[in-house]
Design an enzyme around this catalytic site. Structure first.
Site, mmCIF file in Angstrom:
data_model
loop_
_atom_site.group_PDB
_atom_site.id
_atom_site.type_symbol
_atom_site.label_atom_id
_atom_site.label_comp_id
_atom_site.label_asym_id
_atom_site.label_seq_id
_atom_site.Cartn_x
_atom_site.Cartn_y
_atom_site.Cartn_z
ATOM 1 N N GLU A 66 0.801 -1.229 0.000
ATOM 2 C CA GLU A 66 0.000 0.000 0.000
ATOM 3 C C GLU A 66 0.837 1.285 0.000
ATOM 4 O O GLU A 66 0.655 2.145 0.853
ATOM 5 C CB GLU A 66 -0.913 0.028 1.230
ATOM 6 C CG GLU A 66 -1.918 -1.098 1.259
ATOM 7 C CD GLU A 66 -2.739 -1.113 2.534
ATOM 8 O OE1 GLU A 66 -3.942 -1.344 2.445
ATOM 9 O OE2 GLU A 66 -2.182 -0.885 3.629
HETATM 10 C C1 TNX Z 1 -4.762 -3.766 4.736
HETATM 11 S S1 TNX Z 1 -3.179 -6.138 4.213
HETATM 12 C C2 TNX Z 1 -3.475 -3.553 5.196
HETATM 13 C C3 TNX Z 1 -3.280 -3.090 6.579
HETATM 14 C C4 TNX Z 1 -4.573 -2.823 7.279
HETATM 15 C C5 TNX Z 1 -5.564 -3.905 6.930
HETATM 16 C C6 TNX Z 1 -6.859 -3.797 7.668
HETATM 17 C C7 TNX Z 1 -2.091 -5.137 4.110
HETATM 18 C C8 TNX Z 1 -0.866 -5.619 3.565
HETATM 19 N N1 TNX Z 1 -2.338 -3.876 4.510
HETATM 20 O O1 TNX Z 1 -2.452 -1.948 6.608
HETATM 21 O O2 TNX Z 1 -4.337 -2.805 8.646
HETATM 22 O O3 TNX Z 1 -5.809 -3.874 5.559
HETATM 23 O O4 TNX Z 1 -7.659 -4.908 7.433
#
Ligand code: TNX
Length: 512
Positions: free
Chosen positions: A320
């Site tokens: 992300e």
């Molecule tokens: C996605 S899964 C994220 C996290 C969040 C989560 C909440 C991923 C690699 N990143 O930063 O905490 O969703 O469900």
């Protein structure tokens, strides 16, 4: 399987025996039971690894059955002996084609009226067998007993993990130990700790003491933070190792880094530390490849974390990063991976890093964690062609921070509701079409902690769904939801004993 017995009051009788989770590869019930009473002992031999397992087994069986269990090196094997033996592989008679990785955790277990025999090639195998034994315990007419049976068991996948976010909300060492005990009881073998994020930095590093000094105390919503000292970390890794669980630390870069930017102004273009962040948005913070401090930060942090970590794997995050161009992302991910490789570690990263990894290295030495089935499949498959392996964490199945249903007081909903059956009824090899079976290293549940403010919150989200994921990861392909739900209904006996709260899903035929 129900065992009618006229001599016992019906409510004393477990109607499903044995209720082992995850289901063993092969379990054949036998007549009778092994009575756990005065004189019961674990016979270990002299191998220190077997002795260490025996200490845990004796304590746990003693706790479950409310009876002293002795430990002896040798014994004539009369009634009441539970004999734990390390044996050469050929003595175990494992299924042909089982990889060495999986064979290490295999075990054979024979429970008869007079004797329990446990055989495995490693302490890991003995440890997994011990958990099966503990789940065979049930109250009988004259006290606790272990249902007689013959078991051959081994895992389906080598990596059976739980990812725990201690960055959004911190969990202190004693609470992580409770979770490690729970993991061991489900034959899980990897604890992945998400140690850094925008909201906090949870591992003290000698090379950058400012990280915890400035960003250790913060958490989502202004809640209390916390961090692990080097001594805590070492204790945590040892506690896990005793239960045959590897600890995989994650330092998330090049995004999810506000805690680092708040602690170290030199990582910011204007040289000024950012403000602390206690919200739950993602994707806004980033490192800057052009700043000289960034390279030194990656080198020191990943070098030190690698040195502190006894296991093979370190996770570099990579998820992300919404505010960075591709070239800079690739440069930063490769720099972090390079420092890990130089320190002798193998790299784990979220699926987004597929466009940067693997970057050389031995086939199989990079693991990509696949969580978002909405995008990135092609990049992951291409990385597999270059030698990556895949760890499956499909959010709609194993993100246990998702609410089980709309009325749930805890959890998020972006990947939908994840009820017990959703966490159970899925086939790992179908998650990413085109992914070869041998590229799948395993399955990992995740507990992100935006809404998780206490150990009880964590346990309520984990149970019973973590048991479902554990069965997917350990047991042979082919799900049996009704059978699983019946076995699950027996587990609160153990959870209550340990004081573990759980979600009373309407999908499960609970006993009371
Ligand atoms: C996605 S899964 C994220 C996290 C969040 C989560 C909440 C991923 C690699 N990143 O930063 O905490 O969703 O469900």
């Amino acid at each position: 399987m129900s065992v009618p017995d006229q001599q016992r009051p019906a409510d004393d009788l477990p109607s499903v025996r044995p209720a082992v989770i995850p289901a063993p590869v092969h379990l054949e019930p036998r007549p009778g039971a092994f009575a756990v009473r005065q004189g019961v002992r674990v016979v270990t031999g002299t191998d220190p690894a077997a002795v260490a397992v025996a200490v845990l087994v004796a304590g746990r069986i003693g706790q479950v059955c409310g009876c002293q269990v002795a430990i002896v090196e040798h014994d004539a094997g009369g009634p009441g002996a539970m004999v734990f033996e390390l044996v050469p592989e050929q003595d175990l008679d494992l299924p042909p084609g089982l990889t060495a990785e999986l064979g290490e955790e295999a075990y054979r277990l024979e429970v008869g009226p007079d004797r329990v025999g446990v055989r495995a090639t490693t302490a890991a195998g003995l440890t997994r067998a011990a958990v099966t034994l503990e789940q065979l315990a049930a109250p009988g007419a004259d006290g606790w007993e272990l249902a007689a049976c013959s078991v051959l068991d081994h895992p389906r996948f080598a990596w059976r993990g739980l990812s725990l976010d201690v960055a959004r909300h911190f969990r202190p060492l004693d609470e992580v130990m409770v979770l490690l005990d729970l993991m061991a009881d489900l034959k899980l073998n990897v604890l992945h700790l998400h140690l850094t994020d925008d909201q906090g930095w949870r591992l003290d590093l000698a090379s950058r003491p400012q990280l915890v000094a400035r960003s250790g105390g913060t958490a989502v919503g202004g809640d209390p933070g916390g961090w692990y000292s080097a001594a805590d970390w070492s204790q945590l890794c040892t506690y896990a190792a005793t239960r045959q669980i590897a600890v995989v630390p994650e330092v998330d870069v090049p995004g999810h880094v506000n805690a680092a930017l708040h602690a170290l102004g030199e990582l910011c273009p204007d040289g000024e530390p950012t403000a602390e962040y206690t919200g739950i948005e993602v994707g806004f913070s980033r490192l800057h490849a052009a700043l000289p401090a960034t390279g030194a930060f990656l080198r020191d942090v990943f070098g030190e974390v690698a040195t502190m970590t006894p296991g093979r794997w370190v996770h570099l995050g990579g998820d992300e990063v919404l505010t960075m161009g591709r070239a800079e992302y690739v440069e930063l991910v490769r720099a972090a991976a390079g420092h890990l490789a130089a320190a002798g570690k193998s790299v784990v990263a979220w699926q987004e890093a597929a466009l940067a990894l693997p970057d050389g290295g031995a086939p199989g030495s990079t693991v990509l964690q696949y969580w978002d089935v909405r995008e990135g499949a092609q990049e992951v498959l291409a990385a597999v062609e270059r030698g990556a392996r895949v760890l499956l964490s499909p959010a709609g199945r194993v993100y246990l921070d998702m609410k089980p249903d709309a009325s749930s007081p805890l959890g998020l909903e972006w990947a939908g509701h994840v009820e017990v059956r959703d966490a159970y009824d899925w086939e790992p090899l179908d998650v990413l079409p085109g992914l070869p079976a041998q590229a799948v290293i395993g399955v990992e549940a995740a507990l992100w902690s935006e809404t998780v403010r206490s150990l009880d919150d964590a346990l309520w989200l984990l149970l019973p769904r973590l048991a479902a994921v554990a069965e997917v990861a350990w047991s042979p392909a082919g799900r049996d939801w009704p059978g699983f739900a019946e076995r699950l209904a027996e587990q609160p006996r153990l959870w209550d004993l340990d004081g573990l709260p759980y979600y009373r899903s309407p999908q499960v035929p609970w006993r009371d």
